[in-house]
Design an enzyme around this catalytic site. Structure first.
Site, short mmCIF file in Angstrom:
data_model
loop_
_atom_site.label_atom_id
_atom_site.label_comp_id
_atom_site.label_asym_id
_atom_site.label_seq_id
_atom_site.Cartn_x
_atom_site.Cartn_y
_atom_site.Cartn_z
N SER A 149 -7.86 -7.70 3.65
CA SER A 149 -6.78 -8.59 2.10
C SER A 149 -7.56 -10.16 2.41
O SER A 149 -7.19 -10.09 3.49
CB SER A 149 -6.14 -8.14 2.17
N HIS A 201 0.40 -3.55 0.02
CA HIS A 201 0.39 -4.74 0.33
C HIS A 201 -0.02 -5.35 -0.98
O HIS A 201 0.61 -6.22 -1.68
CB HIS A 201 -0.94 -4.50 1.63
N ASN A 202 -0.92 -4.47 -2.19
CA ASN A 202 -1.26 -4.67 -3.40
C ASN A 202 -0.27 -4.95 -4.10
O ASN A 202 0.34 -5.22 -5.10
CB ASN A 202 -2.31 -4.23 -3.52
N GLU A 250 1.96 -7.33 -3.28
CA GLU A 250 1.23 -8.91 -3.96
C GLU A 250 1.18 -8.85 -6.13
O GLU A 250 1.72 -9.85 -6.37
CB GLU A 250 -0.62 -8.69 -4.04
N LYS A 306 -2.59 -1.35 3.33
CA LYS A 306 -2.91 -2.02 1.83
C LYS A 306 -2.82 -1.41 0.70
O LYS A 306 -2.22 -3.16 -0.12
CB LYS A 306 -4.07 -1.84 2.42
C1 6PG Z 1 -6.49 -8.60 -1.96
C2 6PG Z 1 -6.27 -9.11 -3.21
C3 6PG Z 1 -8.33 -8.00 -3.39
C4 6PG Z 1 -7.70 -7.70 -5.12
C5 6PG Z 1 -6.83 -6.35 -5.62
C6 6PG Z 1 -6.13 -6.87 -6.39
O1 6PG Z 1 -5.52 -8.47 -1.04
O2 6PG Z 1 -7.41 -9.42 -1.17
O3 6PG Z 1 -5.51 -7.74 -3.41
O4 6PG Z 1 -7.40 -6.30 -2.80
O5 6PG Z 1 -7.98 -8.95 -6.05
O6 6PG Z 1 -8.07 -5.29 -5.50
O7 6PG Z 1 -6.79 -6.27 -7.97
P1 6PG Z 1 -6.03 -6.47 -9.31
O8 6PG Z 1 -4.83 -7.52 -9.19
O9 6PG Z 1 -7.25 -6.47 -10.15
O10 6PG Z 1 -5.96 -5.03 -9.00
#
Ligand code: 6PG
Length: 477
Positions: A128, A185-186, A189, A182
């Site tokens: 990430s 994590h997303n 995010e 991960k």
């Molecule tokens: C990271 C991000 C990276 C990417 C994701 C999000 O941790 O560096 O999460 O993996 O930006 O794929 O993308 P989307 O918003 O398109 O799902």
């Protein structure tokens, strides 16, 4: 053979991480399907360190010291399988293949098992930090066999972000553990971004601030408990002016959020694990709603009624503080839910995941990096068995300090017709957690009524069923 690591897939993430390895003194073998990208990388950034240019997979593999370590940086999906296959057939037992893409963790479990059968090590590693992180220090979440970490770990740790001298990289757990973590994590995010979006929406539509004024608030917040990469870049995005129109860029960007899938995977997995990740789910659904452009256009064309709306807040300073507190409390809920999912995944797959370790490696490098992660690290170090992050003293007290604000924000937004799915659902989750009696008792009664699904009683153990279509006496099931 002189390269310590090979990188195949030289799009921007792959190129940047290859450069990062080279800058740390490692010799890096480069490979890409089309050699033009390899040549471009060497032409532009050859000065970063020692690169070995290769054209074929055989040449690439031959350039590597044993045990060979190859990092695959291709778009997750079918492409990964064919790249793995090509590499695996050129490699030898003991060699290590690392998939640094956003692979679905169940694919990683499958790939690891199949390569293990051939004597190869497969490491699914979440990486990430976006392009900038890949170059200057990402957060790395490698899974796979523990023994592969002995030779791989120091290499990865050397290029990872460092916080207080600790690398943002640690062995996460076997097979798919790294990619699972991960993925969550997303998901977090997504939740973070949604909550920030709701705060922005309220500033814009409840307080009538323009993008520049809102940028100032976020910049100010970035000096306090909310300090984080996402808050920081929010201020920068809001401050950006569009060269063409002179307006704030954010005002000319189409309000339809896209997604590549990791947030959706998080929610799907949470559904399977039975973990209520409402904050992440609302974030995924909010993106989907924003992207339902035809429906939204039709709804606006018909002018869907708002009903009688309430008054806008008159005390802007107070409401700003309310939004800050609502954002912080909702963020705590989203992280608590994400860590619950991690615990559930760990139990389901026997990964023995350590929440304090994850909080530690998320403090730097990654998209959700924040001061806040130090608090999570402390909370789990103090009590690894915490039933919920919300119950750690610091977080419980933080929510308590902001609870009135949080309720005011949700109530005000509702009365103004401003959607706040993240703030509202997090508050409902919190109230659900605190509730002495939930309406689930009624749900159980209904289930027993129509399906004889039985229920438990508050006053004695066992399963019971009421003879609803008979004389309505209760029997033990
Ligand atoms: C990271 C991000 C990276 C990417 C994701 C999000 O941790 O560096 O999460 O993996 O930006 O794929 O993308 P989307 O918003 O398109 O799902």
């Amino acid at each position: 053979a002189r390269a310590q690591i090979g990188v195949t897939g030289l799009a921007v993430m792959g190129s940047n991480i290859a450069r990062n390895f080279a800058r740390h003194g490692h010799t890096v073998a480069l490979h890409n399907r089309s050699v033009a990208k390899t040549d471009a990388l060497i032409a532009e950034h050859g000065g970063d360190g020692d690169f070995v240019r290769t054209e074929t997979v055989e040449e690439f593999v031959a350039a590597l010291q044993k045990p060979r370590r190859v990092l695959i940086m291709v778009k997750a999906g079918d492409a990964t399988d064919s790249v793995i296959e090509e590499l695996a057939s050129a490699m030898e037992p003991g060699d290590i293949i690392i998939d640094g893409g956003n692979a679905l963790y169940t694919d990683t479990i499958r790939r690891e098992a199949s390569l293990r059968n051939r004597g190869l090590h497969f490491v699914g590693a979440g990486i990430s930090g976006g392009e900038e992180g890949a170059l200057n220090g990402p957060s790395i979440m490698p899974g796979g066999p523990k023994e592969s970490y002995e030779s791989l770990g120091p290499l990865l740790e050397s290029v990872a972000a460092q916080v207080d001298g600790t690398p943002c990289c640690t062995h996460i757990g076997p097979d798919g553990a790294g990619h699972f973590v991960k993925m969550v994590h997303n998901g977090i995010e997504y939740a973070d971004m949604q909550l920030i979006g709701e705060a922005y929406h309220l500033f814009r539509d409840a307080l009538g601030l323009d993008a520049g004024q809102i940028a100032d608030v976020f910049a100010e917040w970035n000096t306090g408990t909310l300090e984080s990469y996402l808050i920081e870049i929010t201020a920068e995005v809001l401050r950006q002016k569009d060269a063409k129109t002179g307006q704030a860029l954010v005002d000319v960007i189409v309000d339809a959020a896209e997604q590549k899938g990791t947030g959706r995977w998080t929610v799907k997995s949470a559904l399977d694990l039975g973990v209520p990740v409402t904050g992440i789910a609302e974030a995924v659904f909010a993106r989907a709603l924003s992207g339902s452009r035809a429906q939204r256009a039709a709804a606006q064309a018909q002018g869907l009624a708002a009903g009688t709306l309430g008054d806008k807040p008159t005390d802007a300073a107070q409401f700003t503080e309310d939004i800050r507190a609502a954002l912080y409390a909702s963020k705590i809920v989203a992280y608590a839910q994400g860590f619950d999912q991690i615990a559930a995944g760990s139990a389901e797959y026997n990964w023995d995941l350590k929440p304090a370790d994850l909080a530690t490696i998320w403090r730097g490098g990654c998209i959700i990096r924040a001061q806040f992660l130090n608090r999570i690290k402390d909370a789990y170090e103090e009590n690894p068995e915490l039933p919920s992050l919300i119950l750690a003293p610091y977080f419980r007290e933080s929510i308590e300090a902001g609870i009135d604000s949080w309720r005011r924000v949700v109530a005000t937004a509702t009365m103004l017709g401003i959607p706040v799915p993240g703030f509202a659902s997090s508050l409902s989750y919190y109230d659900g957690l605190r509730a002495e009696r939930l309406p689930a008792a009624l749900t159980q009664g209904q289930r027993d009524f129509f399906g004889a699904h039985t229920y438990e009683r508050t006053d004695r153990p066992g399963k019971f069923h009421t003879l609803w279509s008979g004389d309505r006496t209760e029997v033990e099931a």
